[in-house]
Scaffold this motif. Structure first.
Motif, PDB file in Angstrom:
ATOM      1  N   GLY A  60       0.870  -1.250   0.022  1.00 19.77           N
ATOM      2  CA  GLY A  60       0.133   0.022  -0.162  1.00 19.77           C
ATOM      3  C   GLY A  60       0.851   1.420   0.050  1.00 19.77           C
ATOM      4  N   THR A  61       2.272   1.133  -0.218  1.00 21.32           N
ATOM      5  CA  THR A  61       3.005   2.332  -0.133  1.00 21.32           C
ATOM      6  C   THR A  61       2.643   3.195  -1.294  1.00 21.32           C
ATOM      7  OG1 THR A  61       4.555   1.208   1.061  1.00 21.32           O
ATOM      8  CG2 THR A  61       5.229   3.354   0.079  1.00 21.32           C
ATOM      9  N   ARG A  62       2.747   4.592  -1.215  1.00 18.10           N
ATOM     10  CA  ARG A  62       2.578   5.293  -2.392  1.00 18.10           C
ATOM     11  C   ARG A  62       4.051   5.968  -2.910  1.00 18.10           C
ATOM     12  NH1 ARG A  62      -0.684   9.614   0.231  1.00 18.10           N
ATOM     13  NH2 ARG A  62      -1.513  10.471  -2.128  1.00 18.10           N
ATOM     14  N   PHE A  63       4.170   5.982  -4.035  1.00 11.81           N
ATOM     15  CA  PHE A  63       5.235   6.261  -4.936  1.00 11.81           C
ATOM     16  C   PHE A  63       5.040   7.313  -5.823  1.00 11.81           C
ATOM     17  CE2 PHE A  63       6.029   2.098  -3.290  1.00 11.81           C
ATOM     18  CZ  PHE A  63       7.169   1.966  -2.964  1.00 11.81           C
ATOM     19  N   ARG A  64       5.941   8.621  -5.879  1.00 11.44           N
ATOM     20  CA  ARG A  64       5.948   9.314  -7.187  1.00 11.44           C
ATOM     21  C   ARG A  64       6.171   8.341  -8.251  1.00 11.44           C
ATOM     22  NH1 ARG A  64       7.223  15.555  -6.515  1.00 11.44           N
ATOM     23  NH2 ARG A  64       8.656  15.227  -8.130  1.00 11.44           N
ATOM     24  N   VAL A  65       5.566   8.813  -9.337  1.00 13.54           N
ATOM     25  CA  VAL A  65       5.622   7.972 -10.688  1.00 13.54           C
ATOM     26  C   VAL A  65       6.371   8.811 -11.850  1.00 13.54           C
ATOM     27  CG1 VAL A  65       3.848   6.352  -9.926  1.00 13.54           C
ATOM     28  CG2 VAL A  65       3.139   8.370 -11.375  1.00 13.54           C
ATOM     29  N   ALA A  66       6.672   9.833 -11.837  1.00 12.82           N
ATOM     30  CA  ALA A  66       7.482  10.652 -12.620  1.00 12.82           C
ATOM     31  C   ALA A  66       6.463  10.726 -13.805  1.00 12.82           C
ATOM     32  CB  ALA A  66       8.829  10.185 -12.658  1.00 12.82           C
TER      33      ALA A  66
END
Length: 363
Positions: A60-66
């Protein structure tokens, strides 16, 4: 090849083993999610969301996706085309004149989407000296000032065009910045609001959003640069990338958000049947030569890999910025989606290709 489950293409258990083996050998930090249709085959998390506080990554971790975000912008623009608020052959300047009045009137919305406009970019990513040029840019234009789409325009408004509009493809973020400004001009709403309500919500992307690096938010991975020559092996990306997302990149998502988006796009939950077909149609060659045995073509915020018969083997997008590495791929023949998100620079490319080879086969 035929997988152990009897489905032409791959063995899901072997695919998961590929991920685990690769991630373990590379000390990978991020998440990997593979789905067939709407059903998850597996999701795995590795490494740390926060090295400072020893918080592990989870599914469930949220990441920037560029630059994976470019496909969200493209869908939002195609929604305006579908509702007849704009046309693909509109002169782009007619919608962004307030911000760039001297934009070549021959540049169309279609060309900005397919990156055939030829306009100068706010940062020329294809340069062989990109690291030096990025450093020069950040020294002359502090990154913390780039918080909205309009803030990028002075970085490219006065640049010479690379070629006449429509001549060929050249990867270009400035065109997507202008498309973000088009969305705001046509809708009277902020770019972030439109994408959140018309793309994320409709696709069921419950974790997706636009938090800034300097804002507090739940379950967001911190981005890291790997410093092999330093006594400290990592530092955060807070001073080396833009603080807020723009229309050319920077949204924040979970791996499940990305596979939900892919499913929603191809199954008509974001666009009608005709516009969906258009959204998934390759538009222009990216390269003159084959790469890894495929012809590469760009569409509307998507890269398509074609085999020798002209069949699309894979479509999707990649994303790279300091502290961010992301991949979203769909394999039409197998009805498989792959989302790989990493919070260390340049960390997921090889894993993306390992998954690709495991899905389509290398023999």
């Amino acid at each position: 090849m035929t997988g152990a489950d009897g489905v032409d293409g791959f063995d899901p258990a072997g695919l998961e083993e590929t991920v685990a083996t690769w991630a373990g050998s590379k000390e990978f930090s991020g998440t990997v999610r593979v789905t067939r249709g709407a059903e998850p085959l597996f999701t795995r998390a590795f490494g740390m969301a926060s090295r400072r506080w020893s918080v592990p990554n989870t599914p469930g971790t949220r990441f920037r996706v560029a630059s994976v975000s470019k496909t969200f912008t493209a869908v939002a623009v195609l929604q305006l085309v579908e509702s007849r608020k704009i046309r693909l052959d509109d002169a782009l300047v007619d919608h962004v004149r307030e911000h760039m009045p001297h934009l070549d009137p021959r540049v169309t919305v279609h060309q900005a989407l397919a990156m055939t406009s030829g306009i100068g970019d706010w940062f020329e990513e294809g340069s062989e000296e990109w690291e030096t040029e990025w450093l020069a840019l950040t020294e002359s234009h502090p990154l913390y000032l780039l918080r909205d789409n309009k803030d990028y325009v002075p970085l490219f408004a006065g640049k010479q065009a690379h070629f006449p509009p429509g001549e060929r493809h050249l990867y270009n973020g400035a065109g997507y910045i202008l498309l973000g400004l088009l969305i705001e001009a046509v809708t009277g709403r902020s770019f972030e609001e439109v994408v959140t309500e018309e793309v994320f919500a409709r696709a069921g992307m419950s974790g997706a959003g636009f938090p800034a690096l300097d804002e507090l938010g739940p379950d967001v991975a911190e981005g890291y640069l790997s410093l092999a020559s330093s006594a400290t092996p990592y530092r955060t990306n807070h001073y080396s990338t833009t603080p807020r997302a723009a229309a050319d990149g920077g949204a924040t998502c979970t791996a499940a958000d990305l596979t939900a988006f892919s499913h929603a796009l191809r199954h008509g939950r974001l666009l009608d049947e005709e516009t969906t077909r258009l959204a998934l149609t390759p538009q222009v060659a990216q390269y003159d030569e084959k790469i890894r045995g495929y012809r590469w073509m760009y569409g509307f915020g998507l890269t398509h890999l074609l085999d020798d018969e002209g069949n699309v083997v894979r479509w999707g997008h990649t994303g790279e910025e300091d502290g961010v590495s992301a991949r979203l791929f769909h394999y039409p023949r197998h009805d498989v989606d792959v989302a790989v998100l990493g919070n260390v620079s340049w960390s997921v490319g090889d894993l993306g290709w390992a998954l690709h080879d495991a899905i389509v086969g290398t023999t």
